[in-house]
Design a protein around this motif. Structure first.
Motif, PDB file in Angstrom:
ATOM      1  N   GLY A  15       0.776  -1.234   0.000  1.00 43.51           N
ATOM      2  CA  GLY A  15       0.000   0.000   0.000  1.00 43.51           C
ATOM      3  C   GLY A  15       0.805   1.280   0.000  1.00 43.51           C
ATOM      4  O   GLY A  15       0.239   2.367  -0.062  1.00 43.51           O
ATOM      5  N   HIS A  16       2.152   1.180   0.048  1.00 42.77           N
ATOM      6  CA  HIS A  16       2.955   2.409   0.081  1.00 42.77           C
ATOM      7  C   HIS A  16       4.361   2.269  -0.488  1.00 42.77           C
ATOM      8  O   HIS A  16       5.137   3.226  -0.484  1.00 42.77           O
ATOM      9  CB  HIS A  16       3.042   2.962   1.514  1.00 42.77           C
ATOM     10  CG  HIS A  16       3.716   2.038   2.469  1.00 42.77           C
ATOM     11  ND1 HIS A  16       5.061   2.110   2.732  1.00 42.77           N
ATOM     12  CD2 HIS A  16       3.239   1.023   3.208  1.00 42.77           C
ATOM     13  CE1 HIS A  16       5.391   1.178   3.614  1.00 42.77           C
ATOM     14  NE2 HIS A  16       4.292   0.503   3.917  1.00 42.77           N
ATOM     15  N   VAL A  17       4.718   1.119  -1.011  1.00 48.08           N
ATOM     16  CA  VAL A  17       6.051   0.922  -1.580  1.00 48.08           C
ATOM     17  C   VAL A  17       5.911   0.741  -3.092  1.00 48.08           C
ATOM     18  O   VAL A  17       5.314  -0.227  -3.564  1.00 48.08           O
ATOM     19  CB  VAL A  17       6.765  -0.301  -0.958  1.00 48.08           C
ATOM     20  CG1 VAL A  17       8.137  -0.504  -1.606  1.00 48.08           C
ATOM     21  CG2 VAL A  17       6.904  -0.130   0.550  1.00 48.08           C
ATOM     22  N   SER A  59      -7.033   4.752   3.015  1.00 50.93           N
ATOM     23  CA  SER A  59      -7.677   3.460   2.782  1.00 50.93           C
ATOM     24  C   SER A  59      -7.976   3.371   1.288  1.00 50.93           C
ATOM     25  O   SER A  59      -7.896   4.376   0.566  1.00 50.93           O
ATOM     26  CB  SER A  59      -8.952   3.320   3.608  1.00 50.93           C
ATOM     27  OG  SER A  59      -9.884   4.328   3.274  1.00 50.93           O
ATOM     28  N   ASP A  60      -8.316   2.189   0.825  1.00 49.63           N
ATOM     29  CA  ASP A  60      -8.611   1.972  -0.600  1.00 49.63           C
ATOM     30  C   ASP A  60      -7.502   2.512  -1.500  1.00 49.63           C
ATOM     31  O   ASP A  60      -7.765   3.168  -2.514  1.00 49.63           O
ATOM     32  CB  ASP A  60      -9.954   2.600  -0.996  1.00 49.63           C
ATOM     33  CG  ASP A  60     -11.123   2.035  -0.218  1.00 49.63           C
ATOM     34  OD1 ASP A  60     -11.081   0.834   0.101  1.00 49.63           O
ATOM     35  OD2 ASP A  60     -12.056   2.788   0.083  1.00 49.63           O
ATOM     36  N   VAL A  61      -6.259   2.246  -1.141  1.00 49.30           N
ATOM     37  CA  VAL A  61      -5.106   2.709  -1.920  1.00 49.30           C
ATOM     38  C   VAL A  61      -4.979   1.862  -3.186  1.00 49.30           C
ATOM     39  O   VAL A  61      -5.058   0.634  -3.134  1.00 49.30           O
ATOM     40  CB  VAL A  61      -3.810   2.626  -1.086  1.00 49.30           C
ATOM     41  CG1 VAL A  61      -2.609   3.097  -1.894  1.00 49.30           C
ATOM     42  CG2 VAL A  61      -3.945   3.421   0.202  1.00 49.30           C
ATOM     43  N   ASN A  62      -4.777   2.545  -4.323  1.00 47.62           N
ATOM     44  CA  ASN A  62      -4.725   1.837  -5.593  1.00 47.62           C
ATOM     45  C   ASN A  62      -3.774   2.558  -6.547  1.00 47.62           C
ATOM     46  O   ASN A  62      -3.735   3.781  -6.579  1.00 47.62           O
ATOM     47  CB  ASN A  62      -6.132   1.792  -6.192  1.00 47.62           C
ATOM     48  CG  ASN A  62      -6.239   0.845  -7.352  1.00 47.62           C
ATOM     49  OD1 ASN A  62      -5.387   0.003  -7.571  1.00 47.62           O
ATOM     50  ND2 ASN A  62      -7.299   0.988  -8.122  1.00 47.62           N
ATOM     51  N   LEU A  63      -3.024   1.795  -7.319  1.00 46.63           N
ATOM     52  CA  LEU A  63      -2.151   2.349  -8.353  1.00 46.63           C
ATOM     53  C   LEU A  63      -2.623   1.835  -9.700  1.00 46.63           C
ATOM     54  O   LEU A  63      -2.775   0.623  -9.884  1.00 46.63           O
ATOM     55  CB  LEU A  63      -0.698   1.921  -8.120  1.00 46.63           C
ATOM     56  CG  LEU A  63       0.304   2.348  -9.191  1.00 46.63           C
ATOM     57  CD1 LEU A  63       0.457   3.858  -9.220  1.00 46.63           C
ATOM     58  CD2 LEU A  63       1.645   1.687  -8.965  1.00 46.63           C
ATOM     59  N   LYS A  64      -2.869   2.758 -10.632  1.00 44.28           N
ATOM     60  CA  LYS A  64      -3.277   2.394 -11.990  1.00 44.28           C
ATOM     61  C   LYS A  64      -2.432   3.169 -12.982  1.00 44.28           C
ATOM     62  O   LYS A  64      -2.100   4.336 -12.750  1.00 44.28           O
ATOM     63  CB  LYS A  64      -4.746   2.747 -12.229  1.00 44.28           C
ATOM     64  CG  LYS A  64      -5.715   1.859 -11.518  1.00 44.28           C
ATOM     65  CD  LYS A  64      -7.137   2.202 -11.910  1.00 44.28           C
ATOM     66  CE  LYS A  64      -8.116   1.328 -11.156  1.00 44.28           C
ATOM     67  NZ  LYS A  64      -9.506   1.700 -11.473  1.00 44.28           N
TER      68      LYS A  64
END
Length: 109
Positions: A15-17, A59-64
């Motif tokens: 969620g953060h790396v 919350s609901d972390v997402n990478l697109k």
């Protein structure tokens, strides 16, 4: 130039790396990790560069990878410090570069 143009297999871990295989000038690709919490924070429900620990408020972390140039867009629901949450999006290519095969934060704002 944003890191995404010279990198592949761009992903978010824990969620953060941020992780990616980044090409060096020689063409060789090397694995690199960058802890986004070291320089990306959250203030009043918005992402904030040159801050820290956004994931403590997310919350609901997402990478697109979005659009025709596959821009690396990080989205999350962020606490606004008043009990509410707001959805926000930040383009990681604005402040992250590929420096000789390694992901690096660059002062951008």
């Amino acid at each position: 130039m944003g890191f995404h143009k010279s990198s592949m297999n761009i992903e978010l871990k824990s969620g953060h790396v941020l992780t990616a295989y980044c090409r060096k000038p020689t063409g060789e690709a090397t694995y690199s990790e960058l802890n986004l919490d070291d320089f990306l924070g959250a203030k009043k429900g918005k992402f904030a560069w040159s801050a820290d620990n956004f994931s403590d408020h997310a919350s609901d972390v997402n990478l697109k990878l979005e659009g025709p140039t596959h821009e690396p867009m990080l989205s999350a629901r962020l606490d606004d410090e008043e009990g509410g949450e707001h959805m926000d999006v930040v383009n990681l290519a604005d402040c992250i570069k590929n420096e000789n095969g390694r992901l690096r934060f660059m002062d951008c704002f």
